[in-house]
Design a protein around this motif. Structure first.
Motif, PDB file in Angstrom:
ATOM      1  N   LEU A 134       0.567  -1.314   0.036  1.00  0.00           N
ATOM      2  CA  LEU A 134       0.275   0.248   0.350  1.00  0.00           C
ATOM      3  C   LEU A 134       1.060   1.636  -0.136  1.00  0.00           C
ATOM      4  CD1 LEU A 134      -2.628  -0.791   2.773  1.00  0.00           C
ATOM      5  CD2 LEU A 134      -2.883  -1.082  -0.281  1.00  0.00           C
ATOM      6  N   GLU A 135       2.198   1.741   0.939  1.00  0.00           N
ATOM      7  CA  GLU A 135       2.949   2.348   0.238  1.00  0.00           C
ATOM      8  C   GLU A 135       4.040   2.475  -0.658  1.00  0.00           C
ATOM      9  OE1 GLU A 135       2.990   4.861   2.710  1.00  0.00           O
ATOM     10  OE2 GLU A 135       2.759   3.505   4.703  1.00  0.00           O
ATOM     11  N   SER A 136       3.842   1.398  -1.204  1.00  0.00           N
ATOM     12  CA  SER A 136       4.626   1.620  -2.278  1.00  0.00           C
ATOM     13  C   SER A 136       3.530   2.827  -3.464  1.00  0.00           C
ATOM     14  CB  SER A 136       4.719   0.421  -3.354  1.00  0.00           C
ATOM     15  OG  SER A 136       5.645  -0.219  -1.662  1.00  0.00           O
ATOM     16  N   VAL A 137       2.206   1.880  -3.490  1.00  0.00           N
ATOM     17  CA  VAL A 137       1.378   2.741  -4.458  1.00  0.00           C
ATOM     18  C   VAL A 137       0.911   3.717  -3.986  1.00  0.00           C
ATOM     19  CG1 VAL A 137      -1.286   3.459  -4.580  1.00  0.00           C
ATOM     20  CG2 VAL A 137      -0.283   0.635  -4.404  1.00  0.00           C
ATOM     21  N   SER A 138       1.166   4.391  -2.893  1.00  0.00           N
ATOM     22  CA  SER A 138       1.170   5.967  -2.491  1.00  0.00           C
ATOM     23  C   SER A 138       2.440   6.412  -2.889  1.00  0.00           C
ATOM     24  CB  SER A 138       1.307   6.183  -1.305  1.00  0.00           C
ATOM     25  OG  SER A 138       0.934   7.847  -0.606  1.00  0.00           O
TER      26      SER A 138
END
Length: 321
Positions: free
Chosen positions: A131-135
């Motif tokens: 999820l952090e990678s998406v952001s």
């Protein structure tokens, strides 16, 4: 002089919303697993994610308030509100993230060791990393696009940019990904060695990382609040455009200062072509200022007449100190 202010603002709003949704989901998951596992590193990561989620709300407020048009009480607009609210976000990252993580890690160094559910910790850290990678990808995409428009590489652009929202989201997401690696390493070493000190060290390292990021963001927001001038190459570009105006004979003074994200105050002193009456000169100066303000990059332009003895600013000159 156009600085893509409108498109940059819309893109920044999307970047903040993506980061807010990701951090809120991650914060809930990390908090649940922190309770289940009792891991100091997971507590640090939960505090980190809650701090990030709260910060995105501050950044949304910053985007909204900075976009308000100027009025009689704020002749240079509301752009600097972005730096005020971004400063609040940076203090939140320091207080709720860095201090809590370091303090909990120090307490865990001497606490009695309990049972740890390693599997749940690894699962939530893996999901959080995705999820952090998406952001982070969204923030990176915007950063690269804006840097390319200005002829800069992404990392130097983050230091120069007047957009505090983009800088904050990029820095927080990068710190979050590094923090997940640090927390995961602490948990792995705890599992391998059976020594909970490694878990506590992971929490402390996450806190120190957040402290460094927060101090950097606070410093940059302070710089723009007290008055950050533009880069010399942009200053020279604006000077060349002014000098190239058909009604301008020479420019003797030019000051460009950021008053908000991608918004500048321009103050200039010029000599006009010809020898006209005082009223005609005043009308021409006003017309030049209004034409400059048509650019999305200029919040306010103040153009006055040069002193007869003032030296001319030559093309390629350096900005005045």
């Amino acid at each position: 002089m156009a600085d893509d202010a409108k498109s940059s603002g819309g893109e920044s709003l999307v970047t903040v919303i993506v980061a807010l949704v990701a951090n809120a989901l991650i914060a809930v998951a990390k908090s649940i697993v922190a309770v289940i596992t009792g891991s100091a590193s997971m507590v640090a990561e939960a505090a980190h994610s809650w701090a990030d989620a709260g910060n995105e709300i501050f950044l949304l407020v910053a985007e909204r308030r900075a976009a308000k048009p100027r009025d009689d009480q704020h002749p240079f607009g509301y752009g600097r509100e972005a730096y005020v609210w971004s400063m609040f976000a940076a203090f939140g990252l320091f207080g709720a993230g860095a201090v809590v993580s370091v303090w909990h890690g120090i307490q865990s160094l001497t606490a009695s060791e309990g049972e740890t559910e390693y599997l749940w910790a690894y699962v939530v850290l893996g999901i959080s990393f995705v999820l952090e990678s998406v952001s982070f990808i969204q923030a990176t995409r915007q950063t690269r696009a804006e840097a390319r428009r200005r002829g800069l590489h992404a990392l130097p652009f983050l230091g120069y940019t007047s957009n505090p929202t983009l800088r904050a989201v990029f820095a927080e997401d990068a710190a979050a990904l590094i923090g997940i690696v640090l927390a995961g390493s602490g948990i792995v070493l705890h599992q391998v060695t059976g020594n909970a000190v490694w878990d506590a060290v992971g929490s402390i390292l996450v806190g120190l990382l957040l402290g460094v990021v927060a101090i950097y963001l606070i410093s940059r927001n302070r710089d723009f609040l007290v008055g950050e001038t533009v880069r010399p190459e942009l200053w020279r570009k604006v000077l060349d455009e002014l000098t190239g105006s058909p009604e301008v004979e020479r420019v003797t003074f030019l000051h460009l200062e950021f008053v908000g994200p991608s918004r500048m105050l321009l103050v200039a002193a010029v000599d006009l072509v010809g020898d006209e009456t005082e009223s005609q000169v005043a009308e021409k100066l006003t017309a030049i200022g209004r034409r400059i303000e048509e650019s999305d990059a200029i919040e306010r332009a103040m153009v006055t007449l040069s002193r007869p003895d003032a030296p001319t600013l030559e093309p390629g000159a350096a900005p005045a100190a």
